[in-house]
Design an enzyme around this catalytic site. Sequence first.
Site, PDB file in Angstrom:
ATOM      1  N   THR A 180      -2.428   2.080   6.413  1.00 17.83           N
ATOM      2  CA  THR A 180      -2.138   2.652   5.096  1.00 17.83           C
ATOM      3  C   THR A 180      -3.274   2.380   4.117  1.00 17.83           C
ATOM      4  O   THR A 180      -3.598   3.227   3.269  1.00 17.83           O
ATOM      5  CB  THR A 180      -0.810   2.078   4.558  1.00 17.83           C
ATOM      6  OG1 THR A 180       0.147   2.024   5.627  1.00 17.83           O
ATOM      7  CG2 THR A 180      -0.269   2.948   3.453  1.00 17.83           C
ATOM      8  N   LYS A 213       7.267  -7.796   9.537  1.00 16.75           N
ATOM      9  CA  LYS A 213       6.722  -8.507   8.369  1.00 16.75           C
ATOM     10  C   LYS A 213       7.581  -9.714   8.008  1.00 16.75           C
ATOM     11  O   LYS A 213       7.086 -10.669   7.418  1.00 16.75           O
ATOM     12  CB  LYS A 213       6.604  -7.562   7.169  1.00 16.75           C
ATOM     13  CG  LYS A 213       5.433  -6.570   7.297  1.00 16.75           C
ATOM     14  CD  LYS A 213       5.314  -5.705   6.058  1.00 16.75           C
ATOM     15  CE  LYS A 213       4.236  -4.628   6.183  1.00 16.75           C
ATOM     16  NZ  LYS A 213       2.864  -5.135   6.258  1.00 16.75           N
ATOM     17  N   CYS A 225      -5.107  -2.365   8.688  1.00 17.99           N
ATOM     18  CA  CYS A 225      -3.925  -1.804   8.018  1.00 17.99           C
ATOM     19  C   CYS A 225      -4.207  -0.318   7.875  1.00 17.99           C
ATOM     20  O   CYS A 225      -5.153   0.076   7.187  1.00 17.99           O
ATOM     21  CB  CYS A 225      -3.714  -2.435   6.641  1.00 17.99           C
ATOM     22  SG  CYS A 225      -2.464  -1.580   5.632  1.00 17.99           S
ATOM     23  N   CYS A 272       0.538   2.071  12.544  1.00 17.86           N
ATOM     24  CA  CYS A 272       0.804   1.015  11.568  1.00 17.86           C
ATOM     25  C   CYS A 272       0.638  -0.268  12.361  1.00 17.86           C
ATOM     26  O   CYS A 272       1.168  -0.373  13.481  1.00 17.86           O
ATOM     27  CB  CYS A 272       2.213   1.126  10.992  1.00 17.86           C
ATOM     28  SG  CYS A 272       2.690  -0.359  10.052  1.00 17.86           S
ATOM     29  N   ARG A 332       0.818  -1.208   0.000  1.00 17.53           N
ATOM     30  CA  ARG A 332       0.000   0.000   0.000  1.00 17.53           C
ATOM     31  C   ARG A 332       0.851   1.256   0.000  1.00 17.53           C
ATOM     32  O   ARG A 332       0.569   2.238  -0.697  1.00 17.53           O
ATOM     33  CB  ARG A 332      -0.938   0.028   1.225  1.00 17.53           C
ATOM     34  CG  ARG A 332      -2.140  -0.882   1.128  1.00 17.53           C
ATOM     35  CD  ARG A 332      -1.806  -2.361   1.175  1.00 17.53           C
ATOM     36  NE  ARG A 332      -1.110  -2.762   2.386  1.00 17.53           N
ATOM     37  CZ  ARG A 332      -0.419  -3.895   2.522  1.00 17.53           C
ATOM     38  NH1 ARG A 332      -0.293  -4.742   1.518  1.00 17.53           N
ATOM     39  NH2 ARG A 332       0.180  -4.187   3.652  1.00 17.53           N
ATOM     40  N   THR A 345       3.603   4.374   8.367  1.00 21.00           N
ATOM     41  CA  THR A 345       4.365   4.212   7.124  1.00 21.00           C
ATOM     42  C   THR A 345       4.459   5.554   6.395  1.00 21.00           C
ATOM     43  O   THR A 345       3.679   6.481   6.646  1.00 21.00           O
ATOM     44  CB  THR A 345       3.676   3.219   6.167  1.00 21.00           C
ATOM     45  OG1 THR A 345       2.414   3.782   5.769  1.00 21.00           O
ATOM     46  CG2 THR A 345       3.447   1.871   6.829  1.00 21.00           C
TER      47      THR A 345
END
Lengths: 234, 234
Positions: free
Chosen positions: A91, A166, A89, A194, A55, A131
């Site tokens: 973003t 991640k 999420c 985030c 994203r 982010t």
Amino acid sequence: MSEPVQRQRTIGVLGGMGPAATVDFLAKIIAATPAVRDQDHVPVIVRNVPQIPDRSEAILAGGDGPFRPMLEGLKVLEQAGAEVLAIPCNTAHHWHARLSRVCERPILHIAEAAAAKLAGRRGAPVGLMATRGTLASGLYQARLGALVLPDEEAQAAIDAAIAAVKAGRPGRAEAESAARRLLAGGARSLLLACTELPLAMAGGSLGGYCVDATLALAEACVAASRARPDPVPV
Amino acid sequence: MSEPVQRQRTIGVLGGMGPAATVDFLAKIIAATPAVRDQDHVPVIVRNVPQIPDRSEAILAGGDGPFRPMLEGLKVLEQAGAEVLAIPCNTAHHWHARLSRVCERPILHIAEAAAAKLAGRRGAPVGLMATRGTLASGLYQARLGALVLPDEEAQAAIDAAIAAVKAGRPGRAEAESAARRLLAGGARSLLLACTELPLAMAGGSLGGYCVDATLALAEACVAASRARPDPVPV
């Protein structure tokens, strides 16, 4: 003797962005639910599709790649019986308004939920940890008062912390390094905006400063599932 | 530069039995997946419907209440795109054969996955920690060699540990009390054959004895998602 089970709305979760963050979100829904047996819990359908394009990269490049796969995922959730939708999420909420226009069910908004949690602290500067895509989208700048934004060094550390989670690594040192720079820059609290960041900060020494957007969205889901008579999107 | 994303089969998870155990299962799928970015992870659809009637009560009473709602949940998963199905609840596997006959996609079997993990230890007695329903169904007795079954005192402690986790409490003291009785009774390892039990035993001192059926099923899911050319049910 079992008590009758109260009807609760089914929450549809568009997950996989990232996968560990989705699990953290589901755990927070469970923890936010008053329950003594399985049947008291909120019914949840999760479509955990980690193949949705990045994203943040899309926003920074002016691209639209994530929109269509996210919409397809939300449509699957609606067809599977979801009554209220949520996307763990931050973003991804860059596309919230457009997704909401084409979905039948309401999509809770993570930044609205987080802003509601911060409402009591209005005035005290909040350090924004997110982010680069979320920062570029202005999602939080539009909803919060005094913000302390990361400088390039802090942002690079935030990026590294997110990438670590991640990839299955802790990322705590990077996240705490960024957090300390924001606190040194005048922030009185830290907004973890985030969904990887609560995992990166877990077990560290700065928990007392943190406001967790994932938890805010999880609590909004529980409230929407149990609300009477209609779901109340935050 | 991003590498191309390998096509992986979508795993459909019938969850909510119980909710915390499902989250543990999803976390184990992620941990079992070699991944450095979101897009490497296994696509998963979860239908977490905790309103399915108690499986153990149904088996002990000769009832069939859970069958229909479980089948409906699996059908929703199939319609939503699931290619391989999994049910992170040992007791629910009492209905595995009947559900398999009416589902189009293969349903992985938690006891088969756990038995495969134990194959190397054949001969050494295994202490079986499970619900009364799982014991009555004979799911594990049919698949394993030498077993040490809990006496009434150990089973009561297992029941208490499971109920504690479902209510959001740790349950470790109860689970470890049962585990110690099984070890004293000759067990050389402990099979955690109820998905609440890995949560109850977490962080305790007996981890070295434990074989985790939830983890076995999670690993089978990752293998089935990535198998070539066809899914290989365990």
